[in-house]
Design an enzyme around this catalytic site. Structure first.
Site, PDB file in Angstrom:
ATOM      1  N   GLU A   2       0.866  -1.278   0.085  1.00  0.00           N
ATOM      2  CA  GLU A   2       0.040  -0.051  -0.037  1.00  0.00           C
ATOM      3  C   GLU A   2       0.819   1.334   0.119  1.00  0.00           C
ATOM      4  O   GLU A   2       1.573   1.402   0.958  1.00  0.00           O
ATOM      5  CB  GLU A   2      -0.944  -0.281   1.373  1.00  0.00           C
ATOM      6  CG  GLU A   2      -2.159   0.819   1.277  1.00  0.00           C
ATOM      7  CD  GLU A   2      -1.778   2.219   1.501  1.00  0.00           C
ATOM      8  OE1 GLU A   2      -1.226   3.230   0.573  1.00  0.00           O
ATOM      9  OE2 GLU A   2      -1.817   2.437   2.978  1.00  0.00           O
ATOM     10  N   CYS A  18      -2.950   8.629   3.540  1.00  0.00           N
ATOM     11  CA  CYS A  18      -2.612   8.153   2.262  1.00  0.00           C
ATOM     12  C   CYS A  18      -4.070   8.219   1.630  1.00  0.00           C
ATOM     13  O   CYS A  18      -4.193   8.424   0.489  1.00  0.00           O
ATOM     14  CB  CYS A  18      -2.166   6.847   2.044  1.00  0.00           C
ATOM     15  SG  CYS A  18      -2.974   5.523   3.170  1.00  0.00           S
TER      16      CYS A  18
END
Length: 474
Positions: free
Chosen positions: A241, A275
């Protein structure tokens, strides 16, 4: 995640309060001999832990949830002290981890139950798929959600029968050590989950060790490339990720007031260091002026201050370097013609604070157009129609999450189909839930965390074929 983080080399393993800049506690890296003991312990633990039943694992995981609930305030204060998130947000993070423990304790057995296949079609008496743990998994985790990002790996991995090795960010060592202590106190067998206090330069040797079966990383693009290359050369599974630059598209039918309110919260989530924070705000021309006015008012109204105080919306950035990176991105945009609608100048005094900021007049030559800004800075764009909105939303290398605001069913279907992202949220901000898979496409990474997909990532999906019994019993 901040795309420059992997370029700076190792930093000291230390708790440095970002609200004051004061170094509170330092740690030494563990020795090579201690690393070897940890690897041996992980391999030994997995040999027996993989044979434990779901009932035992669930009992330990539920105890971990109880500890998190009982010690929520203490854990939250540690996270706030180490990386600057508001105390209210830290408490929510602890509660989210406890809820995820209970989610997987209740559902892991069903998620990993044997699945029957069409035995007749393959000429078998019985055919099925079984899910089995693969071994020790190395987790390389960042600082911005220091409990949740580690736990969303650890919970499903442990419930699947794997064991964990955590290399956490160097600026959250107390949270990292708490995680090891948590699983130990919850009753998980020795060696099931261990924290490795290591600098990044020593991770390659751990990842290459044959006792480590796989790895997961949440972090920067360069860090992901490095881990993926090493794991690929060893033929080891990875889940990555790697951050995003999420679009937030506002169409004419949207509730502009609500979109502006949620947009500001989404951009300033975790002091802008997330994020999945909305970062690029794309408004249809017919409502762009109204949305800009409402959004700037919401961003300007955020309370910046001591993260330990109730009522603070935005605390400090996690480090001096983090703030410098944000300042450089904003300065580059302004030098090339961007307009600052609010914020844009860090306050004087101690701590690494940066105000909620809105930039408009963005052009492709500005770094903020293509790089992820890891701080409370929003870029505001104007588009003529949905085609241009989708094109602009998809114009970055990232593809983690995307937000779209519209009451048109046709437009919703278009956004769901055409936005290049691992997650699309309509009339709401992107967030993570145990019930939904989490992850992205393009350079935002691959693989999924959470939900049924996440618990199966580090399983051997084994096909089983059993011959039919002979009519005479032979």
């Amino acid at each position: 995640m901040d795309p420059r983080a992997a370029k700076r080399g190792n930093v000291a393993i230390a708790t440095v309060n970002p609200a004051t800049g004061e170094t509170l506690k330092t740690y030494d890296e563990i020795s090579d001999e201690e690393v070897e003991r940890c690897l041996a312990a992980a391999a030994g633990a997995h040999a027996s832990y993989r044979l434990t039943g779901f009932g035992s694992r669930a009992g330990w995981m539920l105890r971990a949830a109880d500890i998190l609930d009982d010690e929520r305030d203490q854990i939250a204060a540690t996270m706030t002290t180490e990386m600057g998130k508001t105390l209210a947000a830290a408490r929510q993070e602890v509660a989210k981890c406890a809820a995820a423990c209970r989610f997987y304790a209740d559902r892991a057995a069903a998620f990993l139950a044997d699945e029957a296949a069409d035995a007749a079609a393959v000429g078998a008496g019985r055919a099925y798929v079984t899910y089995q743990p693969i071994g020790p998994v190395l987790a390389i985790m960042p600082w911005n959600f220091p409990l949740w990002q580690a736990m969303r790996f650890a919970i499903p991995a442990l419930m699947a029968g794997n064991v964990g090795l955590l290399k956490h960010a160097s600026n959250v060592p107390q949270t990292a050590m708490f995680l090891q202590d948590l699983f130990c106190r919850a009753g998980f067998p020795d060696g099931t989950f261990q924290t490795l206090l290591l600098g990044s330069a020593r991770i390659e040797a751990v990842l290459r060790d044959p006792r480590v079966a796989a790895a997961t990383l949440t972090g920067s693009g360069p860090a992901g490339q490095s881990v993926a290359a090493i794991a690929g050369s060893e033929i080891k599974k990875v889940v990555l990720e790697l951050g995003g630059s999420d679009p937030f598209v506002v169409m004419p039918s949207a509730d502009l007031q609500e979109a502006a309110r949620v947009g500001a919260v989404a951009r300033c989530l975790n002091n802008g260091q997330s994020c999945i924070a909305a970062k690029r705000f794309i408004a249809h021309a017919s409502v762009a002026a109204d949305f800009e006015r409402l959004f700037v008012a919401q961003m300007s109204g955020m309370t910046v201050g001591d993260p330990m105080l109730e009522g603070t919306d935005v605390g400090p950035l996690a480090s001096q370097q983090q703030r410098q990176d944000v300042e450089e991105l904003v300065a580059d945009a302004v030098a090339k013609g961007a307009r600052v609608l609010c914020g844009g100048t860090p306050p004087a005094g101690p701590g690494w604070y940066y105000p909620p900021t809105v930039l408009t007049g963005i052009t492709p030559d500005m770094r903020v157009h293509s790089e992820e800004v890891f701080g409370p800075v929003a870029t505001l764009y104007r588009v003529a129609d949905i085609d241009e909105a989708v094109e602009l939303a998809n114009s970055t290398e990232f593809g983690l999450g995307a937000n779209a605001w519209t009451d048109s069913e046709d437009e919703r279907a278009r956004f769901v189909r055409d936005l290049a992202a691992g997650m699309v949220f309509i009339n709401g901000n992107v967030t993570s839930y145990p019930q939904l898979p989490f992850g992205g496409v393009k350079t935002s990474g691959h693989g999924r965390e959470l939900a049924v997909q996440g618990i199966r990532e580090f399983c051997n999906i084994k096909s089983v074929w059993v011959a039919a019994s002979h009519p005479n019993g032979c």
